[in-house]
Enzyme design. Structure first.
Site, mmCIF file in Angstrom:
data_model
loop_
_atom_site.group_PDB
_atom_site.id
_atom_site.type_symbol
_atom_site.label_atom_id
_atom_site.label_comp_id
_atom_site.label_asym_id
_atom_site.label_seq_id
_atom_site.Cartn_x
_atom_site.Cartn_y
_atom_site.Cartn_z
ATOM 1 N N CYS A 91 1.001 -1.148 0.167
ATOM 2 C CA CYS A 91 0.546 0.560 -0.599
ATOM 3 C C CYS A 91 1.033 1.158 -0.068
ATOM 4 O O CYS A 91 1.960 1.215 0.071
ATOM 5 C CB CYS A 91 -0.996 0.076 1.372
ATOM 6 S SG CYS A 91 -1.778 1.363 1.432
ATOM 7 N N CYS A 140 -6.505 -2.813 4.117
ATOM 8 C CA CYS A 140 -7.002 -1.655 4.356
ATOM 9 C C CYS A 140 -7.677 -1.763 2.565
ATOM 10 O O CYS A 140 -8.414 -1.013 3.069
ATOM 11 C CB CYS A 140 -4.785 -1.694 4.106
ATOM 12 S SG CYS A 140 -4.903 0.294 4.110
ATOM 13 N N ARG A 151 -3.458 1.087 20.329
ATOM 14 C CA ARG A 151 -3.339 1.712 19.346
ATOM 15 C C ARG A 151 -1.630 2.394 20.259
ATOM 16 O O ARG A 151 -0.785 3.185 19.077
ATOM 17 C CB ARG A 151 -3.663 3.451 19.428
ATOM 18 C CG ARG A 151 -3.441 4.077 17.872
ATOM 19 C CD ARG A 151 -3.276 3.391 16.697
ATOM 20 N NE ARG A 151 -2.744 4.978 15.870
ATOM 21 C CZ ARG A 151 -1.726 4.338 15.697
ATOM 22 N NH1 ARG A 151 -0.461 4.033 16.305
ATOM 23 N NH2 ARG A 151 -1.330 5.264 14.761
HETATM 24 P P1 NAD Z 1 -2.005 5.735 -5.761
HETATM 25 O O1 NAD Z 1 -0.804 6.463 -5.933
HETATM 26 O O2 NAD Z 1 -2.277 3.933 -5.966
HETATM 27 O O3 NAD Z 1 -3.221 6.678 -6.457
HETATM 28 C C1 NAD Z 1 -3.486 8.061 -5.926
HETATM 29 C C2 NAD Z 1 -3.825 8.712 -7.884
HETATM 30 O O4 NAD Z 1 -3.820 9.860 -7.333
HETATM 31 C C3 NAD Z 1 -2.820 8.274 -8.772
HETATM 32 O O5 NAD Z 1 -3.547 7.814 -9.848
HETATM 33 C C4 NAD Z 1 -2.460 9.523 -8.618
HETATM 34 O O6 NAD Z 1 -2.432 9.540 -10.638
HETATM 35 C C5 NAD Z 1 -3.462 10.089 -8.876
HETATM 36 N N1 NAD Z 1 -3.036 11.727 -8.472
HETATM 37 C C6 NAD Z 1 -1.960 11.906 -7.934
HETATM 38 N N2 NAD Z 1 -1.886 13.908 -7.368
HETATM 39 C C7 NAD Z 1 -2.833 14.170 -8.081
HETATM 40 C C8 NAD Z 1 -3.739 15.414 -8.600
HETATM 41 N N3 NAD Z 1 -3.162 16.670 -8.203
HETATM 42 N N4 NAD Z 1 -4.895 15.944 -8.977
HETATM 43 C C9 NAD Z 1 -5.614 14.629 -9.350
HETATM 44 N N5 NAD Z 1 -5.149 13.198 -8.901
HETATM 45 C C10 NAD Z 1 -3.796 13.588 -9.080
HETATM 46 O O7 NAD Z 1 -2.231 5.273 -3.515
HETATM 47 P P2 NAD Z 1 -3.707 4.668 -3.456
HETATM 48 O O8 NAD Z 1 -2.925 3.088 -2.800
HETATM 49 O O9 NAD Z 1 -5.019 5.030 -3.999
HETATM 50 O O10 NAD Z 1 -3.833 4.956 -1.955
HETATM 51 C C11 NAD Z 1 -4.385 7.014 -2.267
HETATM 52 C C12 NAD Z 1 -4.039 7.310 -1.039
HETATM 53 O O11 NAD Z 1 -4.748 7.084 -0.027
HETATM 54 C C13 NAD Z 1 -2.512 7.127 0.071
HETATM 55 O O12 NAD Z 1 -2.239 8.511 0.335
HETATM 56 C C14 NAD Z 1 -2.637 6.534 1.029
HETATM 57 O O13 NAD Z 1 -2.129 6.521 1.817
HETATM 58 C C15 NAD Z 1 -4.131 6.473 1.483
HETATM 59 N N6 NAD Z 1 -4.749 5.537 2.042
HETATM 60 C C16 NAD Z 1 -5.542 6.337 3.549
HETATM 61 C C17 NAD Z 1 -6.243 5.047 4.104
HETATM 62 C C18 NAD Z 1 -6.924 5.473 5.094
HETATM 63 O O14 NAD Z 1 -7.256 4.632 6.074
HETATM 64 N N7 NAD Z 1 -7.568 6.726 5.702
HETATM 65 C C19 NAD Z 1 -6.157 3.856 3.381
HETATM 66 C C20 NAD Z 1 -5.082 3.259 2.616
HETATM 67 C C21 NAD Z 1 -4.458 4.698 1.497
HETATM 68 N N1 AHE Z 2 1.387 7.574 11.226
HETATM 69 C C1 AHE Z 2 0.951 8.706 10.238
HETATM 70 C C2 AHE Z 2 -0.291 8.678 10.315
HETATM 71 C C3 AHE Z 2 -0.956 7.745 9.200
HETATM 72 C C4 AHE Z 2 -2.398 6.931 8.276
HETATM 73 O O1 AHE Z 2 -3.303 8.273 8.978
HETATM 74 N N2 AHE Z 2 -2.370 5.920 8.690
HETATM 75 C C5 AHE Z 2 -4.458 5.751 8.602
HETATM 76 C C6 AHE Z 2 -3.527 4.209 7.492
HETATM 77 S S1 AHE Z 2 -3.606 4.609 6.150
HETATM 78 C C7 AHE Z 2 -3.564 2.491 5.504
HETATM 79 O O2 AHE Z 2 -2.637 2.621 4.751
HETATM 80 C C8 AHE Z 2 -5.172 5.427 9.882
HETATM 81 O O3 AHE Z 2 -5.655 4.175 9.466
HETATM 82 N N3 AHE Z 2 -4.721 6.356 10.768
HETATM 83 C C9 AHE Z 2 -5.673 5.954 12.060
HETATM 84 C C10 AHE Z 2 -4.496 5.559 12.650
HETATM 85 O O4 AHE Z 2 -4.457 5.096 14.102
HETATM 86 O O5 AHE Z 2 -3.361 4.861 13.026
HETATM 87 C C11 AHE Z 2 1.284 10.303 11.110
HETATM 88 O O6 AHE Z 2 0.687 11.264 9.993
HETATM 89 O O7 AHE Z 2 1.329 10.079 12.314
HETATM 90 ZN ZN ZN Z 3 -2.944 1.548 3.217
#
Ligand code: NAD
Ligand code: AHE
Ligand code: ZN
Length: 375
Positions: free
Chosen positions: A45, A174, A115
């Site tokens: 990821c 994830c 956590r």
């Molecule tokens: P990825 O890199 O495969 O996809 C990101 C996409 O964004 C790409 O297609 C890229 O071309 C596009 N992009 C980049 N800059 C851009 C812009 N300025 N405008 C429009 N599009 C743009 O990543 P992913 O695996 O799909 O993950 C996406 C994000 O989600 C990452 O930051 C990852 O860390 C995060 N994430 C968060 C959680 C959560 O629990 N909140 C869970 C998993 C992943």
């Molecule tokens: N450690 C980072 C933040 C990372 C983060 O936001 N992790 C997400 C999952 S991303 C999965 O691909 C998340 O679940 N956050 C909640 C948690 O409890 O970690 C930072 O900025 O410190």
């Molecule tokens: Zn992830």
């Protein structure tokens, strides 16, 4: 417990920005309320890359990364009742103890039980189960799936149907679950307009789930033109490349213009704070809701004019899509087996553990949605 230490291969990151190195590691037996898992497959990821690169303020080294795994329970420590030896399982970076203030609130999937130690790269007793020649190696996100054997807390693992191939359902650890939850837990998407910024695995999951729940229009936004066909295949009705807009036109202004005032719901799936701002500002006055899913680098902050919120837009975010893993992932696995939830379609690359750095390289190419590593 009287289990033995296992020696196996793991991908170790020794320092920020360094490539992973395949090492022989010692994996200590599970202590009370812990589970040792034979990991068979793991996705890579962007959050693994984010921590490897040194951008994660919580990053610790040396570390065994990986949080999108699938495996089989090898042994359990004293007091473990939720899973048993031989179960097919998915490790959970968002634990679910069902006893803490968070779990009992009914308001969040964030669990407080493990956590704090998880963030220190340690098991709940403040020690590590991984060593290399006696040197402790940090755990990561409570999962460390880039090891052939890992140890997790019993609140951080869920058993799933053995009929489901682990090489596929590992991705529920994830990306796919995060995207699914971010949509199904957001009331109101049925019949509404949606914009999805970033068409990676997360964005595609948001698109396909929005289509599943009946969004009326789904606009995908990505700077990579190759993502148009991906977005359409997963159910987007429109695709916009912000770099192709007329000089000086902001993406949010363009979206407001073509949607009669803005979107009902937007999602940031990029991790870029400028994009998060655009996603908020593309929301319709009075009711638009923008969800931050992307993870931004250390030191990055979001901003907008407060007037955007005063005039009725909502900025929110979710971790792991708001999903309670132990309760909800078994159902997602059934939905996958029943053809309701896509997983196979996201897998574009396969790698062996020895080639895991190439898997990280794949991720930087625009054609990789998910790379699954066979351990
Ligand atoms: P990825 O890199 O495969 O996809 C990101 C996409 O964004 C790409 O297609 C890229 O071309 C596009 N992009 C980049 N800059 C851009 C812009 N300025 N405008 C429009 N599009 C743009 O990543 P992913 O695996 O799909 O993950 C996406 C994000 O989600 C990452 O930051 C990852 O860390 C995060 N994430 C968060 C959680 C959560 O629990 N909140 C869970 C998993 C992943
Ligand atoms: N450690 C980072 C933040 C990372 C983060 O936001 N992790 C997400 C999952 S991303 C999965 O691909 C998340 O679940 N956050 C909640 C948690 O409890 O970690 C930072 O900025 O410190
Ligand atoms: Zn992830």
């Amino acid at each position: 417990t009287t289990g033995k230490t296992i020696k196996c291969k793991a991908a170790v990151c020794w320092g920020a920005g360094e490539p992973l190195k395949i090492e022989e590691v010692e994996v200590a037996p599970p202590q009370a309320n812990e589970v040792r898992i034979h990991i068979l497959h793991t996705g890579i990821c962007h959050t693994d890359e984010y921590t490897r690169s040194g951008k994660d303020p919580e990053g610790l080294f040396p570390v065994i990364l990986g949080h999108e795994g699938g495996g089989i329970v090898e042994s359990v420590g004293e007091g473990v009742t939720s899973v048993k030896v031989g179960d097919h399982v998915i490790p959970l970076y968002t634990a679910e103890c069902r006893e803490c203030k968070f779990c009992k609130s009914g308001k969040t999937n964030l669990c407080g039980k493990v956590r704090a130690t998880q963030g220190k790269g340690l098991m709940p007793d403040n020690t590590s189960r991984f060593t290399i020649n006696g040197q402790p190696i940090h755990h990561f996100m409570g999962t460390s799936t880039f090891s052939q054997y890992t140890v997790v807390a019993d609140v951080s693992v869920v058993a799933v149907d053995k009929k489901a191939p682990l090489e596929k359902v590992c991705l529920l650890g994830c990306g796919i679950t995060t995207a699914w939850g971010s949509v199904v837990k957001q009331p109101g998407i049925k019949g509404s307009t949606v914009a999805v910024f970033g068409v990676g695995a997360i964005g595609l999951g948001v698109i396909t789930t929005s289509a599943l729940v009946g969004a009326s229009r789904i606009i995908a936004v990505d700077t990579n033109p190759n993502k148009e066909s991906w977005a359409k295949k997963f159910g987007a009705t429109d695709f916009i490349n912000p770099t192709q807009l007329k000089e000086g036109t902001k993406i949010q202004d363009h979206l407001i213009e073509i949607t009669d005032g803005g979107l009902d719901y937007t999602f940031d799936c990029t991790g870029n704070v400028q994009v998060m701002r655009a996603a908020l500002e593309a929301c319709h006055k009075g009711w638009g809701v923008s969800t931050v899913i992307g993870v931004a680098a250390a030191g990055q902050e979001i901003s907008t004019r407060p007037f955007q919120l005063v005039t009725g837009r909502t900025w929110r975010g979710s971790a792991f899509g708001g999903v309670k893993g132990r309760t909800e992932i078994p159902g997602l696995v059934e939905d996958y087996l029943g053809g309701k939830v896509k997983i196979d379609e996201y897998v574009t690359h396969h790698r062996k553990l020895a080639e895991i750095n190439e898997g990280f390289h794949d991720m930087h190419q625009g054609d990789c949605i998910r790379c699954v590593v066979d351990m």
